[in-house]
Design an enzyme around this catalytic site. Structure first.
Site, PDB file in Angstrom:
ATOM      1  N   CYS A  52      -1.986  -2.504   7.819  1.00 54.03           N
ATOM      2  CA  CYS A  52      -2.019  -3.428   6.682  1.00 54.03           C
ATOM      3  C   CYS A  52      -0.809  -4.363   6.623  1.00 54.03           C
ATOM      4  O   CYS A  52      -0.937  -5.514   6.187  1.00 54.03           O
ATOM      5  CB  CYS A  52      -2.177  -2.648   5.388  1.00 54.03           C
ATOM      6  SG  CYS A  52      -3.811  -1.891   5.282  1.00 54.03           S
ATOM      7  N   ASP A 111       0.788  -1.248   0.000  1.00 55.83           N
ATOM      8  CA  ASP A 111       0.000   0.000   0.000  1.00 55.83           C
ATOM      9  C   ASP A 111       0.817   1.293   0.000  1.00 55.83           C
ATOM     10  O   ASP A 111       0.474   2.243   0.707  1.00 55.83           O
ATOM     11  CB  ASP A 111      -0.956   0.005   1.199  1.00 55.83           C
ATOM     12  CG  ASP A 111      -1.936  -1.155   1.189  1.00 55.83           C
ATOM     13  OD1 ASP A 111      -1.900  -1.951   0.239  1.00 55.83           O
ATOM     14  OD2 ASP A 111      -2.731  -1.281   2.143  1.00 55.83           O
ATOM     15  N   GLU A 143      -4.740  -0.851  -1.230  1.00 54.40           N
ATOM     16  CA  GLU A 143      -6.031  -0.907  -0.538  1.00 54.40           C
ATOM     17  C   GLU A 143      -6.997  -0.020  -1.304  1.00 54.40           C
ATOM     18  O   GLU A 143      -6.780   1.191  -1.420  1.00 54.40           O
ATOM     19  CB  GLU A 143      -5.897  -0.422   0.912  1.00 54.40           C
ATOM     20  CG  GLU A 143      -7.218  -0.505   1.669  1.00 54.40           C
ATOM     21  CD  GLU A 143      -7.119  -0.095   3.143  1.00 54.40           C
ATOM     22  OE1 GLU A 143      -5.993   0.069   3.654  1.00 54.40           O
ATOM     23  OE2 GLU A 143      -8.185   0.059   3.765  1.00 54.40           O
ATOM     24  N   LYS A 196      -6.803  -4.852  -2.874  1.00 56.28           N
ATOM     25  CA  LYS A 196      -7.402  -5.517  -1.710  1.00 56.28           C
ATOM     26  C   LYS A 196      -8.401  -4.598  -1.008  1.00 56.28           C
ATOM     27  O   LYS A 196      -8.111  -3.431  -0.765  1.00 56.28           O
ATOM     28  CB  LYS A 196      -6.296  -5.951  -0.741  1.00 56.28           C
ATOM     29  CG  LYS A 196      -5.476  -4.817  -0.156  1.00 56.28           C
ATOM     30  CD  LYS A 196      -4.336  -5.398   0.688  1.00 56.28           C
ATOM     31  CE  LYS A 196      -3.540  -4.353   1.415  1.00 56.28           C
ATOM     32  NZ  LYS A 196      -4.271  -3.501   2.334  1.00 56.28           N
ATOM     33  N   GLN A 215       8.595 -14.164  21.364  1.00 53.45           N
ATOM     34  CA  GLN A 215       8.183 -15.552  21.606  1.00 53.45           C
ATOM     35  C   GLN A 215       8.736 -16.483  20.523  1.00 53.45           C
ATOM     36  O   GLN A 215       8.031 -17.373  20.024  1.00 53.45           O
ATOM     37  CB  GLN A 215       6.660 -15.666  21.672  1.00 53.45           C
ATOM     38  CG  GLN A 215       6.010 -14.717  22.688  1.00 53.45           C
ATOM     39  CD  GLN A 215       4.510 -14.885  22.751  1.00 53.45           C
ATOM     40  OE1 GLN A 215       4.015 -15.909  23.194  1.00 53.45           O
ATOM     41  NE2 GLN A 215       3.797 -13.883  22.271  1.00 53.45           N
TER      42      GLN A 215
HETATM   43  N1  TIU Z   1      -2.603   0.331   4.329  1.00 56.10           N
HETATM   44  C1  TIU Z   1      -2.999   0.571   5.584  1.00 56.10           C
HETATM   45  O1  TIU Z   1      -2.262   0.374   6.532  1.00 56.10           O
HETATM   46  N2  TIU Z   1      -4.293   1.101   5.734  1.00 56.10           N
HETATM   47  C2  TIU Z   1      -4.648   1.912   6.786  1.00 56.10           C
HETATM   48  O2  TIU Z   1      -5.792   2.336   6.855  1.00 56.10           O
HETATM   49  N3  TIU Z   1      -3.680   2.237   7.688  1.00 56.10           N
HETATM   50  C3  TIU Z   1      -3.789   3.102   8.738  1.00 56.10           C
HETATM   51  O3  TIU Z   1      -2.859   3.170   9.546  1.00 56.10           O
HETATM   52  N4  TIU Z   1      -4.852   3.873   8.853  1.00 56.10           N
END
Ligand code: TIU
Length: 221
Positions: free
Chosen positions: A162, A24, A72, A129, A202
């Site tokens: 994400c 993204d 996204e 996605k 862990q």
């Molecule tokens: N790509 C992704 O991380 N989407 C988000 O909405 N991230 C946020 O931190 N908001």
């Protein structure tokens, strides 16, 4: 096979079975006027990793190991955007609303594009996605199976949303996952730090972390 002195222990990177997944790196998260800013975030932090992500991508391309990009985004009719996602909280603009870079987080709009500096090549796979994780409601599983990939190196934004969601999805599906710690960023530095720690805690409960230089060096064998 290049052994990375990763955390919490060595990661044997096999270029024949690996891919880079760049999560993204879109204008909507990195530039003013997009989704990230509509949520109240200072987006400037994210731009700082662009050269490092570029170096990581270049290392994979040079080694002829696949680079897969994700975005996204949602269909223009929002049929793949659950109301629970669109109506969450009190953002400045919601998914699908008109923004400075077109409709927020909608496929095909300027704001959803990957930033120019990290643009995919014509042959690289781009996964669109609708969720935070890249496996949910996408063709990613089929793509990885077709390419015979079992190891995934991750970069991109945001670390705890994400990137982490996708790493957890991948880990549960049996992939060995490693996060390039200087090629990922969050709007919240403390969330990035906590995510790196929880991934490798862990005995690598989710996966490994290492630097971009370490990964590129391993790719060069
Ligand atoms: N790509 C992704 O991380 N989407 C988000 O909405 N991230 C946020 O931190 N908001």
């Amino acid at each position: 096979m290049g052994v990375i002195n990763a955390k919490p222990f060595d990661f044997a990177l096999d270029p024949a079975k690996a891919a880079l997944i760049v999560i993204d790196m879109q204008r909507d998260f990195i530039e003013p006027g997009g989704f990230g800013e509509s949520l109240g975030n200072d987006v400037a932090r994210l731009g700082a990793i662009v050269p490092t992500v570029g170096r990581l991508i270049a290392g994979f391309r040079e080694a002829r190991v696949p680079v897969i990009h994700t975005k996204e985004c949602h269909r223009p009719d929002l049929s793949d955007c659950p109301p629970a996602k669109r109506e969450r909280g009190n953002p400045g603009a919601r998914i699908g609303d008109a923004g400075a870079m077109g409709r927020i987080l909608i496929a095909g709009e300027p704001g959803t594009e990957i930033i120019d500096e990290l643009a995919p090549t014509a042959t690289e796979i781009v996964i669109e996605k609708p969720g935070k994780g890249a496996f949910y409601a996408t063709e990613l599983t089929e793509v990885l199976e077709r390419l015979g990939i079992t190891q995934l190196v991750f970069a991109g934004v945001t670390t705890e949303v994400c990137v982490q969601t996708t790493m957890r999805e991948a880990n549960d599906r049996g992939y060995e996952v490693l996060l390039a710690e200087d090629a990922t960023e969050s709007y919240f530095p403390q969330f990035k730090a906590a995510t790196l720690e929880m991934i490798r805690a862990q005995g690598a409960i989710v996966g490994w972390t290492a630097t971009t230089d370490q990964v590129v060096e391993a790719l060069r064998g």
